[in-house]
Design a protein around this motif. Structure first.
Motif, PDB file in Angstrom:
ATOM      1  N   ALA A 140      -6.299   7.185  12.483  1.00 33.16           N
ATOM      2  CA  ALA A 140      -6.905   6.761  11.866  1.00 33.16           C
ATOM      3  C   ALA A 140      -7.018   8.057  11.199  1.00 33.16           C
ATOM      4  CB  ALA A 140      -8.022   5.951  11.614  1.00 33.16           C
ATOM      5  N   LEU A 141      -6.620   8.116   9.439  1.00 36.07           N
ATOM      6  CA  LEU A 141      -7.081   8.967   8.343  1.00 36.07           C
ATOM      7  C   LEU A 141      -7.522   7.884   7.029  1.00 36.07           C
ATOM      8  CD1 LEU A 141      -5.621  11.789   6.839  1.00 36.07           C
ATOM      9  CD2 LEU A 141      -6.959  10.659   5.509  1.00 36.07           C
ATOM     10  N   ILE A 142      -9.402   8.086   7.044  1.00 37.76           N
ATOM     11  CA  ILE A 142      -9.655   7.409   6.087  1.00 37.76           C
ATOM     12  C   ILE A 142     -10.041   7.683   4.870  1.00 37.76           C
ATOM     13  CG2 ILE A 142     -11.928   6.326   5.809  1.00 37.76           C
ATOM     14  CD1 ILE A 142     -10.673   5.199   8.209  1.00 37.76           C
ATOM     15  N   LEU A 143      -9.499   7.426   3.999  1.00 38.72           N
ATOM     16  CA  LEU A 143      -9.375   8.166   2.322  1.00 38.72           C
ATOM     17  C   LEU A 143      -9.526   6.924   1.185  1.00 38.72           C
ATOM     18  CD1 LEU A 143      -9.554  11.210   1.469  1.00 38.72           C
ATOM     19  CD2 LEU A 143      -6.509  10.173   0.934  1.00 38.72           C
ATOM     20  N   ASN A 144     -10.776   7.267   0.424  1.00 36.14           N
ATOM     21  CA  ASN A 144     -10.403   6.774  -0.413  1.00 36.14           C
ATOM     22  C   ASN A 144     -10.356   4.638   0.304  1.00 36.14           C
ATOM     23  OD1 ASN A 144     -10.386   8.295  -2.494  1.00 36.14           O
ATOM     24  ND2 ASN A 144      -8.115   8.563  -2.729  1.00 36.14           N
ATOM     25  N   ASN A 145     -12.044   4.802   0.811  1.00 38.13           N
ATOM     26  CA  ASN A 145     -12.077   3.476   1.355  1.00 38.13           C
ATOM     27  C   ASN A 145     -10.258   2.593   2.124  1.00 38.13           C
ATOM     28  OD1 ASN A 145     -14.707   3.743   0.939  1.00 38.13           O
ATOM     29  ND2 ASN A 145     -14.604   2.760  -0.713  1.00 38.13           N
ATOM     30  N   GLY A 182      -7.609  20.976  -9.659  1.00 42.10           N
ATOM     31  CA  GLY A 182      -8.416  19.418 -10.067  1.00 42.10           C
ATOM     32  C   GLY A 182      -7.314  18.517  -9.675  1.00 42.10           C
ATOM     33  N   ILE A 183      -6.932  18.419  -8.746  1.00 40.22           N
ATOM     34  CA  ILE A 183      -6.344  17.297  -8.453  1.00 40.22           C
ATOM     35  C   ILE A 183      -6.803  16.814  -6.932  1.00 40.22           C
ATOM     36  CG2 ILE A 183      -3.902  16.402  -7.278  1.00 40.22           C
ATOM     37  CD1 ILE A 183      -2.900  19.642  -8.877  1.00 40.22           C
ATOM     38  N   ASN A 184      -7.230  14.944  -7.322  1.00 35.53           N
ATOM     39  CA  ASN A 184      -7.581  14.734  -6.104  1.00 35.53           C
ATOM     40  C   ASN A 184      -6.644  13.857  -5.111  1.00 35.53           C
ATOM     41  OD1 ASN A 184      -8.767  12.764  -4.132  1.00 35.53           O
ATOM     42  ND2 ASN A 184      -9.736  11.096  -6.254  1.00 35.53           N
ATOM     43  N   LEU A 185      -5.933  14.503  -4.448  1.00 31.11           N
ATOM     44  CA  LEU A 185      -4.619  14.205  -4.159  1.00 31.11           C
ATOM     45  C   LEU A 185      -5.198  13.592  -2.530  1.00 31.11           C
ATOM     46  CD1 LEU A 185      -1.574  15.552  -3.579  1.00 31.11           C
ATOM     47  CD2 LEU A 185      -2.576  17.063  -1.495  1.00 31.11           C
ATOM     48  N   SER A 186      -4.111  12.550  -2.871  1.00 32.56           N
ATOM     49  CA  SER A 186      -4.297  10.809  -1.921  1.00 32.56           C
ATOM     50  C   SER A 186      -3.504  10.768  -1.288  1.00 32.56           C
ATOM     51  CB  SER A 186      -4.770   9.879  -2.743  1.00 32.56           C
ATOM     52  OG  SER A 186      -6.287  10.181  -3.573  1.00 32.56           O
ATOM     53  N   ILE A 187      -3.263   9.636  -0.590  1.00 32.64           N
ATOM     54  CA  ILE A 187      -2.055   8.777   0.074  1.00 32.64           C
ATOM     55  C   ILE A 187      -2.018   7.134  -0.610  1.00 32.64           C
ATOM     56  CG2 ILE A 187      -1.017   8.201   2.506  1.00 32.64           C
ATOM     57  CD1 ILE A 187      -2.646   9.978   3.193  1.00 32.64           C
TER      58      ILE A 187
END
Length: 231
Positions: free
Chosen positions: A22-27, A51-56
């Motif tokens: 598991a990768l936990i990101l932004n809850n 400045g980039i909030n790289l998310s999945i």
């Protein structure tokens, strides 16, 4: 965690997540391979400096989930897009035309790279306007709110071991500027693909509504559609 068998049909076809972590990101929790997790977090930290909030948006997608997407497009429940990303009238199409049109944007269940845990759809949530939903289209990543993500990935992703498996438009599938893949591990899964085994799975185990037609297209264009290496 035991060593990954990159030729395991259960993994290749999205029937298990036993090899993932598991990768936990932004809850939210995303299932990925350990190597993909480590590489993405390193890349994300670097993107934050710019400045980039790289998310999945999406990572592992199991067979059943991919099957629902694919079959609902065949049934007309979900929209089907043409090559210019515009909805089409599926009632005017033959079954083969419909299947090929769907396959331009959507993977056949059991044949998706998202089954492996090495491939990610990425975006920057901070670039979305209030109440704006993410639009996973190439327009959004070239001239829309995610254009800076697209540019940053082009300039930096290879340094962290990622590439775009769908980097260029062709007659088989669309390019996807948001879709990145962990080079080393996805290449090993790609090397583990066997055309005969995949045909047997699609025809006899997948439970597709159009098994013969889908299998014929997959086997006839196997290399062009699925043997997508990083080099």
């Amino acid at each position: 965690m035991t060593e990954i068998n990159y030729a395991d049909p259960e993994i290749i076809h999205g029937l298990t997540d036993k090899h993932l972590t598991a990768l936990i990101l932004n809850n939210r929790s995303f299932m990925v391979t350990p190597a993909t997790r480590e590489a993405f977090l390193e890349m994300r930290n670097e993107a934050l400096k710019d400045g980039i909030n790289l998310s999945i948006a999406s990572s592992f997608r199991n067979f059943e989930r991919q099957k629902i997407i694919f079959e609902e497009k065949i049934a007309g429940i979900r929209p089907v897009l043409d090559r210019n990303e515009h909805p089409v009238d599926i009632g005017t199409m033959s079954k083969e035309e419909l299947i090929r049109t769907i396959m331009f944007f959507s993977a056949v269940p059991g044949m998706s790279r998202h089954h492996w845990g090495t491939d990610l759809d990425v975006y920057d949530p901070d670039a979305l306007a209030c109440n704006e939903e993410l639009d996973l289209t190439n327009r959004c990543y070239t001239s829309g709110c995610q254009k800076n993500v697209g540019k940053w990935l082009t300039a930096n992703m290879q340094k962290f071991g990622f590439f775009r498996p769908y980097a260029h438009d062709n007659q088989y599938c669309s390019y996807e500027l948001w879709h990145i893949s962990h080079m080393n591990e996805s290449d090993r899964f790609t090397s583990g693909l066997d055309c005969e085994e995949c045909a047997c799975f699609l025809k006899n185990r997948a439970g597709l509504s159009e098994p013969d037609l889908v299998t014929s297209i997959v086997t006839g264009e196997f290399a062009q559609r699925f043997l997508l290496f990083s080099h």
